[in-house]
Design a protein around this motif. Structure first.
Motif, PDB file in Angstrom:
ATOM      1  N   LYS A 125     -27.260  16.160  31.040  1.00 58.50           N
ATOM      2  CA  LYS A 125     -26.022  16.849  30.671  1.00 58.50           C
ATOM      3  C   LYS A 125     -25.711  17.905  31.724  1.00 58.50           C
ATOM      4  N   TYR A 126     -24.410  18.163  31.910  1.00 59.73           N
ATOM      5  CA  TYR A 126     -24.007  19.095  32.956  1.00 59.73           C
ATOM      6  C   TYR A 126     -22.633  19.651  32.618  1.00 59.73           C
ATOM      7  N   ASN A 127     -22.444  20.931  32.863  1.00 58.90           N
ATOM      8  CA  ASN A 127     -21.147  21.565  32.605  1.00 58.90           C
ATOM      9  C   ASN A 127     -20.341  21.567  33.896  1.00 58.90           C
ATOM     10  N   ILE A 128     -19.462  20.593  34.020  1.00 57.10           N
ATOM     11  CA  ILE A 128     -18.637  20.522  35.223  1.00 57.10           C
ATOM     12  C   ILE A 128     -17.523  21.562  35.186  1.00 57.10           C
ATOM     13  N   GLU A 186     -20.867  23.573  25.563  1.00 58.85           N
ATOM     14  CA  GLU A 186     -19.755  24.372  26.048  1.00 58.85           C
ATOM     15  C   GLU A 186     -18.649  23.454  26.556  1.00 58.85           C
ATOM     16  N   SER A 187     -17.411  23.938  26.494  1.00 53.91           N
ATOM     17  CA  SER A 187     -16.291  23.143  26.990  1.00 53.91           C
ATOM     18  C   SER A 187     -16.503  22.826  28.465  1.00 53.91           C
ATOM     19  N   GLY A 188     -16.137  21.613  28.829  1.00 55.61           N
ATOM     20  CA  GLY A 188     -16.340  21.160  30.196  1.00 55.61           C
ATOM     21  C   GLY A 188     -17.643  20.418  30.413  1.00 55.61           C
ATOM     22  N   SER A 189     -18.446  20.284  29.359  1.00 55.63           N
ATOM     23  CA  SER A 189     -19.751  19.623  29.489  1.00 55.63           C
ATOM     24  C   SER A 189     -19.630  18.113  29.319  1.00 55.63           C
ATOM     25  N   ILE A 190     -20.436  17.385  30.068  1.00 52.02           N
ATOM     26  CA  ILE A 190     -20.534  15.939  29.935  1.00 52.02           C
ATOM     27  C   ILE A 190     -22.005  15.576  29.787  1.00 52.02           C
ATOM     28  N   SER A 191     -22.262  14.404  29.226  1.00 50.22           N
ATOM     29  CA  SER A 191     -23.634  13.911  29.131  1.00 50.22           C
ATOM     30  C   SER A 191     -23.650  12.407  29.295  1.00 50.22           C
ATOM     31  N   MET A 192     -24.782  11.888  29.755  1.00 47.12           N
ATOM     32  CA  MET A 192     -25.018  10.451  29.848  1.00 47.12           C
ATOM     33  C   MET A 192     -26.418  10.185  29.341  1.00 47.12           C
ATOM     34  N   ASN A 193     -26.572   9.101  28.564  1.00 45.44           N
ATOM     35  CA  ASN A 193     -27.806   8.902  27.805  1.00 45.44           C
ATOM     36  C   ASN A 193     -28.191   7.431  27.783  1.00 45.44           C
ATOM     37  N   GLY A 194     -29.464   7.162  27.989  1.00 45.95           N
ATOM     38  CA  GLY A 194     -30.016   5.826  27.795  1.00 45.95           C
ATOM     39  C   GLY A 194     -31.082   5.892  26.720  1.00 45.95           C
ATOM     40  N   TYR A 196     -14.451  18.374  25.816  1.00 43.90           N
ATOM     41  CA  TYR A 196     -13.251  18.824  26.534  1.00 43.90           C
ATOM     42  C   TYR A 196     -12.851  20.226  26.091  1.00 43.90           C
ATOM     43  N   PHE A 197     -12.952  20.476  24.782  1.00 37.75           N
ATOM     44  CA  PHE A 197     -12.718  21.809  24.235  1.00 37.75           C
ATOM     45  C   PHE A 197     -13.979  22.250  23.492  1.00 37.75           C
ATOM     46  N   ASN A 198     -14.094  23.557  23.256  1.00 33.23           N
ATOM     47  CA  ASN A 198     -15.247  24.061  22.509  1.00 33.23           C
ATOM     48  C   ASN A 198     -15.336  23.457  21.111  1.00 33.23           C
ATOM     49  N   HIS A 199     -14.194  23.118  20.529  1.00 31.17           N
ATOM     50  CA  HIS A 199     -14.165  22.670  19.139  1.00 31.17           C
ATOM     51  C   HIS A 199     -13.959  21.161  19.008  1.00 31.17           C
ATOM     52  N   PHE A 200     -14.018  20.434  20.096  1.00 26.23           N
ATOM     53  CA  PHE A 200     -13.763  18.986  20.009  1.00 26.23           C
ATOM     54  C   PHE A 200     -14.744  18.226  20.897  1.00 26.23           C
ATOM     55  N   GLU A 201     -15.514  17.334  20.272  1.00 29.53           N
ATOM     56  CA  GLU A 201     -16.501  16.521  20.984  1.00 29.53           C
ATOM     57  C   GLU A 201     -16.152  15.048  20.817  1.00 29.53           C
ATOM     58  N   ILE A 202     -16.188  14.308  21.909  1.00 30.81           N
ATOM     59  CA  ILE A 202     -15.951  12.866  21.857  1.00 30.81           C
ATOM     60  C   ILE A 202     -17.106  12.165  22.571  1.00 30.81           C
ATOM     61  N   SER A 203     -17.554  11.045  22.015  1.00 27.90           N
ATOM     62  CA  SER A 203     -18.671  10.317  22.615  1.00 27.90           C
ATOM     63  C   SER A 203     -18.410   8.817  22.544  1.00 27.90           C
ATOM     64  N   PHE A 204     -19.066   8.092  23.450  1.00 27.69           N
ATOM     65  CA  PHE A 204     -18.897   6.647  23.552  1.00 27.69           C
ATOM     66  C   PHE A 204     -20.279   5.997  23.630  1.00 27.69           C
ATOM     67  N   ASN A 205     -20.420   4.857  22.980  1.00 27.76           N
ATOM     68  CA  ASN A 205     -21.696   4.143  22.979  1.00 27.76           C
ATOM     69  C   ASN A 205     -21.480   2.670  23.312  1.00 27.76           C
ATOM     70  N   TYR A 206     -22.392   2.134  24.099  1.00 25.90           N
ATOM     71  CA  TYR A 206     -22.470   0.688  24.316  1.00 25.90           C
ATOM     72  C   TYR A 206     -23.803   0.255  23.724  1.00 25.90           C
ATOM     73  N   ILE A 207     -23.747  -0.523  22.647  1.00 27.93           N
ATOM     74  CA  ILE A 207     -24.938  -0.854  21.861  1.00 27.93           C
ATOM     75  C   ILE A 207     -25.252  -2.340  21.996  1.00 27.93           C
ATOM     76  N   VAL A 208     -26.469  -2.641  22.428  1.00 34.54           N
ATOM     77  CA  VAL A 208     -26.926  -4.022  22.581  1.00 34.54           C
ATOM     78  C   VAL A 208     -27.848  -4.375  21.414  1.00 34.54           C
ATOM     79  N   PHE A 209     -27.574  -5.492  20.749  1.00 33.84           N
ATOM     80  CA  PHE A 209     -28.395  -5.981  19.644  1.00 33.84           C
ATOM     81  C   PHE A 209     -29.513  -6.855  20.239  1.00 33.84           C
TER      82      PHE A 209
END
Length: 302
Positions: A228-231, A35-43, A58-71
């Motif tokens: 995950k949590y819907n702020i 749902e819009s307004g949701s955030i998540s953090m993942n290990g 941020y919106f119901n139809h748009f999801e953005i995510s970020f990754n920090y990847i260690v080799f």
């Protein structure tokens, strides 16, 4: 008069997030979204990588995510020998949901690793269909880049109707489209694959925490812990001690416009997906004036 409600619910199936904090399965995406307004953090540990991820709906139809990847066990090319440690990469991904429908499949397009070195760059389109009455969903898609060719997944929620501690458990099978062998930037320890099929399970705890465990490339076991949590819809994490005083004056229905009052009630019920079908004032057997409301829960269906 009692209103009988069919308790077979038309609820959405639980939304799963993959190891990259994208709505999906283990390494593949789905066309669904939080749902819009949701955030998540993942290990996550996805051999030979360790990953820290976050996502924002941020919106119901748009999801953005970020990754920090260690080799893991692969020194950084320029300064690793000077004590800078294992190589790492920062990744940004987005997904645009084109169709959210209860009847037709949901459709989404996305791009992984949209900037920088683009070691994990992919473009894809994916369709997801929920079979709510059967407690499973299916996704099919095709990609180009690291996600190379067709992919698919099925998630099964066999205990969903039990409403106990085991009900959040689901089983997932996916066809992994990642071209580990021919991706130039792939970890040298991750190029070999014995199987294109990943199988595993997912468990949601308190609708906030999610645990993933699966095979990866037919060689290793991967896992993640996610919150995950819907702020956007949060009422706050701390109680309010200074609430405004309640209105103590009773409403005199004889002195107000009953039609306007009925329309206002219907509007408020509609916001909660409740249908107001009848409203009237009557006297009960003890000659007390009472308000009768006939309400249908629109979340339920026959």
């Amino acid at each position: 008069e009692r209103v009988k409600i069919n308790q077979k619910r038309d609820e959405e199936l639980p939304i799963l997030l993959n190891y990259s904090s994208q709505s999906g399965y283990f390494v593949t995406p789905s066309a669904r979204s939080l749902e819009s307004g949701s955030i998540s953090m993942n290990g996550a540990n996805v051999p030979p990588y360790n990953m820290l991820s976050a996502s924002l709906q941020y919106f119901n139809h748009f999801e953005i995510s970020f990754n920090y990847i260690v080799f893991n066990k692969m020194l950084e090319g320029g300064f690793g020998h000077l004590g800078y440690g294992d190589d790492a990469d920062r990744v940004a991904n987005f997904k645009l949901i084109l169709n959210k429908d209860n009847f037709l499949p949901e459709v989404a397009i996305g791009i992984n690793d949209i900037m920088g070195s683009k070691r994990f760059h992919s473009k894809y389109i994916v369709l997801t269909k929920q079979f709510k009455d059967k407690n499973f969903e299916v996704s099919l898609g095709i990609g180009k880049g690291r996600i190379n060719g067709p992919f698919g997944a099925i998630a099964f929620f066999p205990f969903r109707d039990l409403k106990n501690f085991i009900s959040p458990l689901s089983f997932v099978l996916e066809y992994d489209p990642n071209d580990y062998k021919n991706n130039t930037f792939e970890h040298v320890l991750g190029k070999k694959s014995n199987s294109k099929v990943n199988v595993g399970l997912n468990y949601n705890f308190l609708k906030i925490f999610q645990f993933n465990l699966s095979t990866i490339r037919g060689k290793k076991v991967a896992g993640s812990i996610l919150a995950k949590y819907n702020i956007g819809s949060s009422k706050g994490m701390f109680p309010k001690y200074f609430n405004p005083p309640l209105i103590k004056n009773k409403i005199n229905l004889d002195e107000i416009n009953k039609k306007k009052y009925g329309l206002a009630l219907a509007k408020e019920f509609q916001k909660q997906k409740l249908g107001l079908y009848d409203a009237k004032i009557y006297y009960d057997n003890d000659y007390r004036k009472s308000l009768y409301l006939k309400i249908i829960n629109l979340n339920y269906r026959k």
